[in-house]
Design a protein around this motif. Structure first.
Motif, short mmCIF file in Angstrom:
data_model
loop_
_atom_site.label_atom_id
_atom_site.label_comp_id
_atom_site.label_asym_id
_atom_site.label_seq_id
_atom_site.Cartn_x
_atom_site.Cartn_y
_atom_site.Cartn_z
N SER A 50 -0.96 -5.47 13.93
CA SER A 50 -1.26 -4.71 15.15
C SER A 50 -2.09 -3.47 14.88
O SER A 50 -2.40 -2.72 15.80
N GLY A 51 -2.44 -3.24 13.61
CA GLY A 51 -3.25 -2.08 13.27
C GLY A 51 -2.45 -0.82 12.98
O GLY A 51 -3.02 0.27 12.92
N THR A 52 -1.13 -0.95 12.81
CA THR A 52 -0.29 0.20 12.48
C THR A 52 -0.32 0.42 10.97
O THR A 52 -0.08 -0.52 10.20
N ASN A 53 -0.58 1.64 10.57
CA ASN A 53 -0.76 1.93 9.15
C ASN A 53 0.55 1.85 8.36
O ASN A 53 1.59 2.33 8.81
N TYR A 54 0.45 1.26 7.18
CA TYR A 54 1.48 1.39 6.15
C TYR A 54 1.09 2.47 5.15
O TYR A 54 1.90 3.29 4.74
N TYR A 66 3.15 5.85 5.48
CA TYR A 66 3.61 5.89 6.86
C TYR A 66 4.93 5.15 7.03
O TYR A 66 5.25 4.23 6.28
N HIS A 67 5.68 5.56 8.05
CA HIS A 67 6.83 4.79 8.53
C HIS A 67 6.62 4.52 10.00
O HIS A 67 6.54 5.46 10.82
N ASN A 68 6.48 3.25 10.34
CA ASN A 68 6.25 2.85 11.74
C ASN A 68 5.06 3.59 12.34
O ASN A 68 5.08 4.01 13.49
N GLY A 69 4.03 3.77 11.53
CA GLY A 69 2.82 4.42 12.00
C GLY A 69 2.83 5.93 11.94
O GLY A 69 1.82 6.57 12.26
N ASN A 70 3.94 6.54 11.54
CA ASN A 70 4.04 8.00 11.45
C ASN A 70 3.95 8.44 10.00
O ASN A 70 4.69 7.93 9.14
#
Length: 199
Positions: A50-54, A66-70
């Motif tokens: 989905s394009g959310t960063n790791y 990142y954690h869950n995009g944060n």
């Protein structure tokens, strides 16, 4: 390349250095050569579908986990910044520490420095002791129960105490001096014979 078929790179087909394949459920990039697997780029970003960063790595700058995009861990030239709570089973700091918020210790606190400075109000403390070692107490202040409120020691000998209720006891010999130039001493007027005692 269909499932369970491999893209083989390097060495020979029987023992390639690098394999890329899917088993129908998961996909693999497998480095099995004598060296290492390098993923290179000016900036390297790992994301979910989905394009959310790791992870993000910026050339010549920070690396971010990142954690869950944060962003939770961000490196810098001077170290790293952690956003959130760190849970660890040990901590060893070889340098200065600066805590701007509350610091809660659930066990014992041992300070091995030369000087310890406390510029604060001590609250919710049942007993405070100052000792030369684990067995020789120099001063003790107790704020709960029916025991003495304050005890001062010379070595292991108690020389001064304030008992529960305010009874003051001074042990030993000496002078209480009011005017050193005349050495007249200090007159103590006591209305209760049990409120002040010396021995």
């Amino acid at each position: 390349i269909p499932d369970n078929k491999e893209l083989k790179i390097g060495n020979t087909a029987g023992t390639p250095d690098l394999k890329i394949y899917s088993d129908g459920t998961s996909s693999y990039i497998k480095e099995q050569g004598p060296s290492s697997l390098y993923i290179q780029g000016v900036n390297v970003v790992l994301e979910n579908t989905s394009g959310t960063n790791y992870f993000a790595g910026v050339s010549g700058a920070e690396a971010i986990i990142y954690h869950n995009g944060n962003a939770k861990i961000t490196t810098s030239n001077s170290g790293a910044t952690v956003t959130g709570t760190v849970v660890a089973d040990g901590l060893d700091v070889n340098g200065n520490g600066d805590v701007s918020g509350n610091f809660v210790i659930g066990g014992d606190l041992t300070v091995n420095g030369t000087t310890t400075t406390l510029d604060t109000n001590l609250t919710e403390v049942d007993k405070l002791e100052v000792s030369a070692n684990n067995s020789t107490v120099g001063a003790a202040i107790t704020q709960s129960g029916s025991g003495d409120i304050l005890n001062l020691y010379d070595g292991s000998t108690e020389v001064f105490s304030v008992a529960d209720g305010g009874v003051l006891t001074i042990t030993g010999t000496g002078n209480i001096i009011n005017d050193p130039s005349t050495d007249l001493g200090l007159s103590i007027r006591n209305k209760s014979t049990s409120a002040f005692s010396t021995s």
